[in-house]
Each structure stands twice: as C-alpha cells, then as structure tokens.
Enzyme design. Structure first.
Site, PDB file in Angstrom:
ATOM      1  N   ARG A  66       0.824  -1.214   0.000  1.00 13.66           N
ATOM      2  CA  ARG A  66       0.000   0.000   0.000  1.00 13.66           C
ATOM      3  C   ARG A  66       0.854   1.259   0.000  1.00 13.66           C
ATOM      4  O   ARG A  66       0.534   2.239   0.670  1.00 13.66           O
ATOM      5  CB  ARG A  66      -0.927   0.002   1.206  1.00 13.66           C
ATOM      6  CG  ARG A  66      -1.935  -1.113   1.174  1.00 13.66           C
ATOM      7  CD  ARG A  66      -2.855  -1.027   2.348  1.00 13.66           C
ATOM      8  NE  ARG A  66      -3.808  -2.138   2.344  1.00 13.66           N
ATOM      9  CZ  ARG A  66      -4.629  -2.379   3.315  1.00 13.66           C
ATOM     10  NH1 ARG A  66      -4.642  -1.602   4.388  1.00 13.66           N
ATOM     11  NH2 ARG A  66      -5.456  -3.394   3.241  1.00 13.66           N
ATOM     12  N   CYS A  67       1.900   1.245  -0.747  1.00  8.53           N
ATOM     13  CA  CYS A  67       2.870   2.332  -0.782  1.00  8.53           C
ATOM     14  C   CYS A  67       2.796   3.036  -2.136  1.00  8.53           C
ATOM     15  O   CYS A  67       2.406   2.436  -3.135  1.00  8.53           O
ATOM     16  CB  CYS A  67       4.271   1.737  -0.567  1.00  8.53           C
ATOM     17  SG  CYS A  67       5.628   2.915  -0.658  1.00  8.53           S
ATOM     18  N   GLY A  68       3.189   4.281  -2.161  1.00  7.41           N
ATOM     19  CA  GLY A  68       3.262   5.004  -3.427  1.00  7.41           C
ATOM     20  C   GLY A  68       4.265   4.393  -4.384  1.00  7.41           C
ATOM     21  O   GLY A  68       4.223   4.649  -5.594  1.00  7.41           O
TER      22      GLY A  68
END
Length: 187
Positions: A66-68
């Site tokens: 769930r990271c950029g």
C-alpha cells in the site's frame, strides 16, 4: 549390546562419514550477509539464504503493498525475468515499518503480489527493516555505509560473494540505468 531406540534413531540421522574437506577446498564459507534463514511468504518452508543464493547476484528489496512505490513490483519482476538466467535473483521482504503500508497477512500479501503484479521472484516473511528495530539481516545489509532503509522499496545489490556493493533509495526505479548498469557489470 542393543542401543536404546532414541540413540539408534539419532545415529541414523547423522550424515554418512565422508572425506574431510579443509577450509578453502571445495567448501565455501557462508558470507555473513547471507547467514540467515527466512520462511517463504505465506509458507512454513524455510530457506537458508546462503544455500539458496550463494554465488548469485542478489537484489534485496523491502516491499509494501500500500505504498506510493508499490508499482515498482513490476520493474522488479522485469529485472528478474530479464536477468535470472544469468544469475540475478530479486528477493522481496515485506515490511510494515514505514507508514504501516504492509498491514495484511502474508497470505494476503502473496495473493496481491501474484494477482496484481504477477510476481515470480522469491518473497519472504514480513521482516523489520527500520533503523533501531531492524532484523539482524538488515543490520548486516546496512553495515559498510549502505545504511538502513528509510522507506519502502529500498534496494541493496549483493555481488556473487555476498558483499553489498550498492544500494538505492526508494525513489530509484528498479529499471533505472544506474541499477541496470551495475547488474550488467556484475553479471
């Protein structure tokens, strides 16, 4: 004289005697950076890094779903597909240390990687990577001036002898020319 059953079983598990191998004669010592065992992601199967990756070029990455930077899974898989036959292994170690961006179970992470990015490179159990609370594996990777990850998708490149030869922060794409050039040079 009969040996007790437990002792007999223990003797059966011992390796068969063989010729002694002197240090440096056919037996390679395990590099300190690879002297760790981890479970495969979502599995009970353990992998000793030294046995699996000794003699390979290894790109270690702390990952998060769930990271950029999560899209970098695609570039990591691209590198793995392009160079694995020549000896490159990409190894992912999910971490929830940075921004709580890997909160899922290992089974959820595994399914996400497979279904969203068709990840085929080896992924291992969730591992602490943040400075001050990191797993000793990350302490070894950070030694020698390479530092601990400051965020998700930090990359360490280990040569075939298990030495960390380069590292790149999260914003450096896996297919960045600097990474590709270093991989090409070491293969």
């Amino acid at each position: 004289m009969r040996l007790p059953a437990l002792l007999t079983c223990a003797l059966l598990l011992l390796p068969a005697p063989g010729p002694a191998v002197a240090a440096g004669e056919g037996a390679q010592a395990c590099p300190e950076t690879l002297d760790f065992s981890f479970r495969r992601l979502g599995s009970a199967e353990g992998v000793r890094l030294c046995d699996a990756f000794r003699g390979k070029l290894l790109l270690v990455v702390n990952t998060a779903s769930r990271c950029g930077y999560t899209y970098q899974y695609a570039g990591l898989e691209q590198l793995y597909a392009r160079y694995r036959e020549r000896g490159l292994v990409v190894a992912g170690f999910p971490s929830n240390d940075f921004g709580g961006q890997e909160p899922g179970s290992e089974e959820q992470i595994s399914e996400f990687c497979r279904s969203t990015y068709d990840v085929k490179f080896p992924m291992f159990e969730k591992t602490r990577a943040a400075p001050g609370r990191s797993h000793p594996f990350y302490d070894r990777l950070a030694a020698g001036g390479h530092g601990h990850p400051q965020w998700n998708f930090h990359k360490y490149l280990l040569d075939r002898e298990g030495r960390v030869v380069a590292s790149w922060r999260s914003g450096v794409e896996p297919t960045d020319p600097r990474i590709v050039a270093e991989i090409e040079r070491l293969l």
